[in-house]
Design an enzyme around this catalytic site. Structure first.
Site, mmCIF file in Angstrom:
data_model
loop_
_atom_site.group_PDB
_atom_site.id
_atom_site.type_symbol
_atom_site.label_atom_id
_atom_site.label_comp_id
_atom_site.label_asym_id
_atom_site.label_seq_id
_atom_site.Cartn_x
_atom_site.Cartn_y
_atom_site.Cartn_z
ATOM 1 N N SER A 76 3.511 4.841 -13.132
ATOM 2 C CA SER A 76 2.172 4.260 -13.102
ATOM 3 C C SER A 76 1.431 4.765 -14.344
ATOM 4 O O SER A 76 1.891 5.693 -15.006
ATOM 5 C CB SER A 76 1.415 4.689 -11.844
ATOM 6 O OG SER A 76 2.066 4.230 -10.686
ATOM 7 N N ASP A 106 5.663 0.543 -9.767
ATOM 8 C CA ASP A 106 6.442 0.424 -8.535
ATOM 9 C C ASP A 106 6.990 1.790 -8.170
ATOM 10 O O ASP A 106 6.920 2.733 -8.966
ATOM 11 C CB ASP A 106 7.569 -0.598 -8.712
ATOM 12 C CG ASP A 106 8.534 -0.186 -9.821
ATOM 13 O OD1 ASP A 106 9.340 0.723 -9.588
ATOM 14 O OD2 ASP A 106 8.455 -0.764 -10.932
ATOM 15 N N LEU A 119 0.915 5.878 -0.689
ATOM 16 C CA LEU A 119 0.375 7.191 -1.059
ATOM 17 C C LEU A 119 1.491 7.847 -1.847
ATOM 18 O O LEU A 119 2.634 7.898 -1.372
ATOM 19 C CB LEU A 119 0.042 7.977 0.205
ATOM 20 C CG LEU A 119 -0.750 9.276 0.122
ATOM 21 C CD1 LEU A 119 -1.183 9.678 1.530
ATOM 22 C CD2 LEU A 119 0.030 10.411 -0.501
ATOM 23 N N GLU A 120 1.202 8.323 -3.043
ATOM 24 C CA GLU A 120 2.279 8.777 -3.914
ATOM 25 C C GLU A 120 1.948 10.129 -4.530
ATOM 26 O O GLU A 120 0.891 10.294 -5.128
ATOM 27 C CB GLU A 120 2.479 7.723 -5.014
ATOM 28 C CG GLU A 120 3.753 7.854 -5.824
ATOM 29 C CD GLU A 120 3.968 6.618 -6.700
ATOM 30 O OE1 GLU A 120 4.353 5.563 -6.162
ATOM 31 O OE2 GLU A 120 3.719 6.696 -7.915
ATOM 32 N N HIS A 140 -4.404 -4.839 -12.942
ATOM 33 C CA HIS A 140 -4.509 -3.924 -11.791
ATOM 34 C C HIS A 140 -3.176 -3.347 -11.364
ATOM 35 O O HIS A 140 -3.131 -2.466 -10.515
ATOM 36 C CB HIS A 140 -5.132 -4.641 -10.601
ATOM 37 C CG HIS A 140 -4.155 -5.378 -9.723
ATOM 38 N ND1 HIS A 140 -3.291 -6.346 -10.184
ATOM 39 C CD2 HIS A 140 -3.893 -5.274 -8.386
ATOM 40 C CE1 HIS A 140 -2.560 -6.805 -9.176
ATOM 41 N NE2 HIS A 140 -2.898 -6.181 -8.089
ATOM 42 N N GLY A 141 -2.071 -3.838 -11.915
ATOM 43 C CA GLY A 141 -0.769 -3.345 -11.478
ATOM 44 C C GLY A 141 0.332 -4.011 -12.275
ATOM 45 O O GLY A 141 0.093 -4.538 -13.375
ATOM 46 N N ALA A 142 1.535 -4.009 -11.697
ATOM 47 C CA ALA A 142 2.674 -4.576 -12.413
ATOM 48 C C ALA A 142 2.745 -6.094 -12.236
ATOM 49 O O ALA A 142 3.076 -6.826 -13.167
ATOM 50 C CB ALA A 142 3.963 -3.926 -11.917
ATOM 51 N N HIS A 194 0.837 -1.202 0.000
ATOM 52 C CA HIS A 194 0.000 0.000 0.000
ATOM 53 C C HIS A 194 0.875 1.256 0.000
ATOM 54 O O HIS A 194 1.961 1.262 0.554
ATOM 55 C CB HIS A 194 -0.932 -0.017 1.212
ATOM 56 C CG HIS A 194 -1.913 -1.147 1.160
ATOM 57 N ND1 HIS A 194 -2.444 -1.736 2.279
ATOM 58 C CD2 HIS A 194 -2.445 -1.823 0.110
ATOM 59 C CE1 HIS A 194 -3.260 -2.701 1.920
ATOM 60 N NE2 HIS A 194 -3.279 -2.773 0.612
#
Length: 481
Positions: free
Chosen positions: A385, A380, A206-207, A404-406, A204
């Site tokens: 992203s 990542d 926050l970016e 949904h992601g890498a 998880h």
């Protein structure tokens, strides 16, 4: 038994039906990914899911597929209640309604860079992160927590944590219907009570990001994205409450599978018919946990906005931090789909997969109806992203789903081993990326090398037509769990 796999085209592979399989498998991947997957267990999990009663269409895996509990992560499967279809907690995952939301701002990177360190430190202070993290400034009674489970993001906005327009840009408008908090155990409620508004641990984050590339000018303009713009991504779920709901359901589902004579090639696929009391009770408890997750991301959004205002000395009208969208990627939901020319009401499991509804679909927010539902694909912390939109092809071929992601390629243990001898925070800082984390072990587990290059994943999705790339975002500051 080795999994047979046949190439369909450059980005699609078929697992032919054999043995107890009720349908075939469909895997989105390129040649290099398949060669790696053939050495692992995830393809076997795609085959196992194809044996479950009432499955409609294929057992599907996205290019970020990797091993998960029962179902593979990156898996999609739809079930028909009128044909004995089932619901399985392993098809949703332990972190119920883990998801991502993306905020835009009117800020350009040059305005934020001079205050970035201060901003990263303040976000790390104001949004608790790490395993077991909790808030001291928000205390819920049991009664109020149950309202969160019923109302989701609506509870948060009603209590001053956000704006009414936020709700228009959340999948299911931030509330799954039919949640029954009384079916959630006391232990699950206890675990969640002081965790609302926290990131948690693991992957998880926050970016704070900058829009690095625009791939589709028209869609980007509709989403309010422009090159050099500062955005914020939030990736978290239902915390300890959701984990406990899943854990509580496993024993019930094992008994239910035996009771209804469901053959399980893997106990982790334990399930119950959608029409059974056990199936209905799981879906009602799962909806409560999903609503907790919607509220969680909404509260974090509130504190992100406050933090930007405090650090940058600008008001809401100047920052214009609007919510672009919020997507679930661990969920089972009732949806209408057309199968062989007939509309059917199906329970679609997406585990590590994102809904990607097309333009003009009634569940796509009105503002985005011309371009399709926004799809948020985090990579990542060291690379990038992506923002995509849903397509008609995804709706037809994958029940309106995409990746949904890498996707992990190294276990957490292997990642920590590879990170030895490196100071990851210092190396990322030298590249202009600040990292704040509850502990260094988490940073080591989340090094870029632990994941596929998300660019390769979204390129397959785009090539297959189950998503359209809009923009690429690069991290500036990362708050890790």
């Amino acid at each position: 038994m080795p999994v047979k796999i046949e190439q369909i085209d450059a980005c699609r592979w078929r697992i032919p039906r054999e043995g107890a399989m009720r349908t075939e498998g469909l895997v989105f991947a390129d040649q290099a990914m398949i060669e790696v997957l053939q050495k692992e267990q995830a393809l076997e999990q795609v085959r196992n899911v194809a044996t479950l009663p009432g499955i409609v269409g294929r057992s599907i895996a996205m290019p970020d597929i990797h091993w998960g509990y029962g179902f593979p992560i990156g898996g999609v499967a739809a079930f028909d209640p009128d044909d004995g279809g089932v619901v399985s907690p392993g098809g949703v995952g332990y972190d119920i309604n883990c998801g991502v939301r993306l905020l835009r701002s009117e800020l350009e990177v040059s305005e934020v860079r001079p205050r970035l360190k201060e901003l990263a430190d303040a976000l790390f202070r104001n949004v608790p992160s790490g395993v077991g993290s909790h808030r001291r400034d928000l205390k819920l009674s049991v009664q109020e927590e149950c309202k969160v489970l019923k109302e989701g993001a609506h509870w948060a906005v009603r209590n001053g944590f956000g704006r009414a327009e936020d709700l228009e840009h959340i999948e299911e408008r931030g509330t799954l219907p039919d949640a029954e908090p009384e079916l959630v155990s006391d232990r699950a409620l206890e675990r969640g009570r002081n965790q609302l508004g926290t990131l948690g641990g693991g992957n998880h984050f926050l970016e704070v990001q900058v829009v690095e590339e625009i791939h589709d000018e028209q869609a980007a303009a509709v989403l309010g994205l422009f090159a050099g713009q500062v955005t914020v991504s939030i990736h978290t779920g239902s915390r300890g409450l959701g984990y406990q709901v899943c854990d509580d359901s496993i024993r019930t589902m094992l008994r239910a599978a035996a009771k209804y004579g469901i053959h399980l090639p893997d106990r982790q696929l334990c399930c119950a018919p959608l029409t059974s009391p056990e199936g209905k009770q799981y879906l009602a408890a799962m909806a409560g946990a999903a609503n907790f997750a919607f509220a969680n991301r909404q509260l974090i959004t509130h504190w992100v906005r406050e933090t930007f205002e405090q650090v940058l000395g600008k008001g809401p009208a100047q920052l214009r931090m609007g919510l672009i969208y919020d997507v679930c990627h661990n969920i089972a939901k009732w949806e209408q789909h057309e199968v062989q020319g007939q509309k059917r009401r199906l329970c679609v499991h997406r585990k590590g997969a994102t809904r990607a509804f097309p333009p003009h679909h009634p569940d796509t927010p009105a503002l985005y109806r011309a371009i399709g539902q926004p799809v948020l694909i985090p990579g990542d912390m060291g690379r990038y992203s992506y923002v995509l939109v849903g397509t008609p092809e995804a709706f037809d071929e994958t029940f309106g789903s995409t990746c949904h992601g890498a996707g992990r390629v190294l276990s957490r243990h292997a990642a920590k081993k590879q990170a030895r001898g490196h100071n990851t925070e210092t190396e990322l800082a030298a590249r202009g990326i600040l990292v704040r984390a509850a502990n260094r072990a988490t940073v080591a587990e989340e090094i870029s090398e632990a994941y596929k290059d998300v660019k390769d994943v979204v390129n397959i999705v785009a090539q297959a037509g189950i998503g359209r790339i809009v923009a690429r975002l690069r991290p500036l500051a990362v708050i890790k769990g």
